[in-house]
Design a protein around this motif. Sequence first.
Motif, mmCIF file in Angstrom:
data_model
loop_
_atom_site.group_PDB
_atom_site.id
_atom_site.type_symbol
_atom_site.label_atom_id
_atom_site.label_comp_id
_atom_site.label_asym_id
_atom_site.label_seq_id
_atom_site.Cartn_x
_atom_site.Cartn_y
_atom_site.Cartn_z
ATOM 1 N N ALA A 368 0.813 -1.110 0.170
ATOM 2 C CA ALA A 368 -0.085 -0.110 0.098
ATOM 3 C C ALA A 368 0.825 1.213 0.087
ATOM 4 O O ALA A 368 1.087 1.854 0.921
ATOM 5 C CB ALA A 368 -1.076 0.030 1.414
ATOM 6 N N ARG A 374 -4.816 -0.809 -1.958
ATOM 7 C CA ARG A 374 -5.335 -0.605 -3.576
ATOM 8 C C ARG A 374 -6.218 0.319 -3.670
ATOM 9 O O ARG A 374 -7.109 0.231 -4.594
ATOM 10 C CB ARG A 374 -5.912 -2.310 -3.786
ATOM 11 C CG ARG A 374 -4.844 -3.284 -3.658
ATOM 12 C CD ARG A 374 -3.997 -3.223 -4.670
ATOM 13 N NE ARG A 374 -2.978 -4.358 -4.927
ATOM 14 C CZ ARG A 374 -2.265 -4.637 -5.806
ATOM 15 N NH1 ARG A 374 -2.099 -3.804 -6.941
ATOM 16 N NH2 ARG A 374 -1.512 -5.546 -5.777
ATOM 17 N N GLU A 377 -5.214 2.553 -6.691
ATOM 18 C CA GLU A 377 -5.587 1.901 -8.039
ATOM 19 C C GLU A 377 -7.131 2.114 -8.094
ATOM 20 O O GLU A 377 -7.611 2.531 -9.360
ATOM 21 C CB GLU A 377 -5.365 0.674 -8.114
ATOM 22 C CG GLU A 377 -3.902 0.118 -8.055
ATOM 23 C CD GLU A 377 -3.227 -0.042 -6.717
ATOM 24 O OE1 GLU A 377 -3.736 0.877 -5.598
ATOM 25 O OE2 GLU A 377 -2.493 -0.956 -6.491
#
Length: 796
Positions: A368, A374, A377
């Motif tokens: 991270a 995530r 993203e």
Amino acid sequence: MTQARDEIKIGGLGASRKRVEDNRFVRGKGRYVDDIVLPGMLHMEILRSPLAHARITSIDVSKAWQIPGVRLVLTGDMMAARNLAWMPTLSYDTQAVLATDKVRFQGQEVACVVADDPYIAKDACEAIVVEYEPLPVIVNPAQAVAEGAPVIRDDKENQPDNVVFTWEVGDKAGTDRAFAQADVVSTLDLHYPRSHPSPLECCGSIADFDRSTSKLTVYMTTQAPHIIRAAVALVAELPEHMIRIVSPDLGGGFGNKVPVYPGYVASILASILLERPVKWIEDKTGNLISTGFGRDIYLRGEMALRNDGKILGVRMYTDSDHGAFFSDAQPSKFKIGLLHSAFSCYDIPVAHLVNRGVYTNKAPGGVAYRCSFRVTEAMYFQERMVQAAADDLGMDQAEFRRRNFVRDDDFPHRTPWGFLTDSGQYGKCLDVGLEAIGYQDFLTEKEEARKQGRLLGIGISTMTEPLGAGNSREYDILGIKMFDSAELRVHITGKAILRTGAKSQGQGHETTWAQIVAHELGIPAEDITVEEGDTDTAPFGMGTYASRSTPVAGAAVSMVARKVRAKARKLAAHLLEVSEEDIEWELGRFYVRSAPDHGVTIQECAIAAYSNMPDGMEPGLENVAYYDPPNLTWPFGCYIATVEVDPQTGVWDVLRVVAVDDCGVRINPMIVEGQIMGGLTEAYAMANMQFITFDAQGNCVGSNYMDYLLPTAWETPGYELHEVVTPSPHHPIGAKGVGECATVGGPAAFVNAVMDAIRDTGVRNIDMPLLPDRVYEALTKRHDVSGAPPVRTDDE
Ligand code: PCD
Ligand SMILES: [Cu+]
């Protein structure tokens, strides 16, 4: 008449207090792991694999042993003899400490040498002869799942292929129905490239095992000292009270210092075997090629749209590349972290997400990096898809967002993937941003410029991010619930020491935690020492990452101060000779309701706690609080960038950047602004210049700062910062996390701006980094430019 202390003057909530830790940092007096020198200390270096995938046929360490000053040579077999060749990861996988059977990525740890000084150790590493039998190499998900692909993790039982997991969430049938009703379906394929957190200080440790006391002390670069202590206790089978982990000053963490690395483990074993302190300090290339990469995930996104601009549903298919070992740091419940936090700021009825994680011959990835597991993203995909959808509908991108935002009166709001967002004023943030950038004027300017062949563009990125992992119902790491802690001890003179289970890496906790105590107790911030990072003294906590410290440890600071205040109130009643119910509190002081001039300060209560307590009351003024947050906090960010693209070269310049952040109540506005500027700079770096990739043989390209670029003050654009404050309804002081927001939301603003500038080409996507040659290719050849070919994971 009130005699309350002036909160800003005593450095309370809202004070832009200068960072107290900077007294030592700017004087070069920080104490980092490498500054620590212990008597009789030895030095360890690591021999790394030059190949990405190969069977080890032999390791000959005899020449290394002959070098004078060499004390120990460690190989995988020696680790295996002690059951330490493999270690568990934070994601229920295993990772090689020193390779025994195969090497699985370039830079993997193969052997270690301990010697009198680091130079001898390095020379001795070079004297080790390893014979490798090369194997076919896999560097992306497409290769990983191809027919006949070699199985990377043949060490694992029940691992017939390279798929780590397949994870699905959401309402598939409902989403299909939404798509069936859509007027327009917008699609986008993207790759979020690997990036590296790259803290200025690399990783390192000093293990010091003392046989006479059986105590193991480890000074190490870790963002989560208590988790490390628990892991060492379990893996090395040492009793927990005989282990002390100290995380001293850290030169940045950015998620890179969450995982457990082989170097830490090897230095611990070496110290136990040699009964001397053993120091390991990683070099820059070692850090860049072997430790915690972020991102590396492919996406195909689909959006069902109504002609009037309403989003009806979303589908996401993603392939994530985890490298050779699945060692992402993340709460264990969701296989792919919080990727399904995408679209949380929009009111979307249904959504469905499938993620497949694969092994490749690359260093472990998916850490991270300035990202709540995530989420970076997720938000990048979201905001790129939002822009593409607005374009497909021929609708203004700001208006499209506004139309789909969750409304202010719709909180708490349940997202399509099941999160509960706490509060926000999304429309207001967008308005503040548009106003600041002069949106309408810029659109006109852009059209005018286009007539003269100049390419201007504007990119918007709006997002809410889940920060503060997390409540014990849903979040844990290896089964340990993700609460956090604070312990406050008020001394007899009214000064205090505060310890928490968090661990600052530069964020400024020594400054801000004292401000929370000042706010709760009226003790001036300068009278409060803050300590973190030593497991012998700090209360158990889960550490600092995912911008969780303010939401969780910061809340614990409030709660412990309130407990102390409750006791101080009893002391005040005793001193004022009235009953507790007749007492009022104002900042720094209790007074008698009917006689406001008759009061005692918190400092007077502190003295009484040690010298004049009522009969039967336990002396002392201290307490500890463990805080299990009821929910995550959801800050909001609106980032807007304007750019000009040079049609001759593809070079793009940033004209302006406006950031509107709503992180609830700001403890220290100056620190918050620093966090946002730092975050935007990392976002800009990823969008513009940072490129770390792998060739077909798995060689890591970009493993030094000549190739992997960190922006300096010269390249970094200026930022115009604005704020909106929507307190978190469930946090004791209404604060939300903020550390990561700008890095999470920022990249899409820059990329959207460039895509807007070249919109006439019809090109839908250029993958980051938007290097000039990629932009030039898009401009001249008019096709999408991907960093790697996108892979579809659905089997339709
Ligand atoms: N409202 C509010 C919020 C916040 N704040 C502040 O600010 C800071 C931050 O916070 P937060 O958000 O809570 O966070 P934290 O937890 O503390 O931290 C963490 C983050 O942080 C950031 N930032 C920084 N900075 C620095 N200097 N350094 C570093 O390293 C770093 N890192 C990065 C990252 S990456 Mo990860 O780990 O990847 O997940 S996550 C992260 C701190 O001091 C605090 O207190 C205030 O004041 N207010
Ligand atoms: Cu991430």
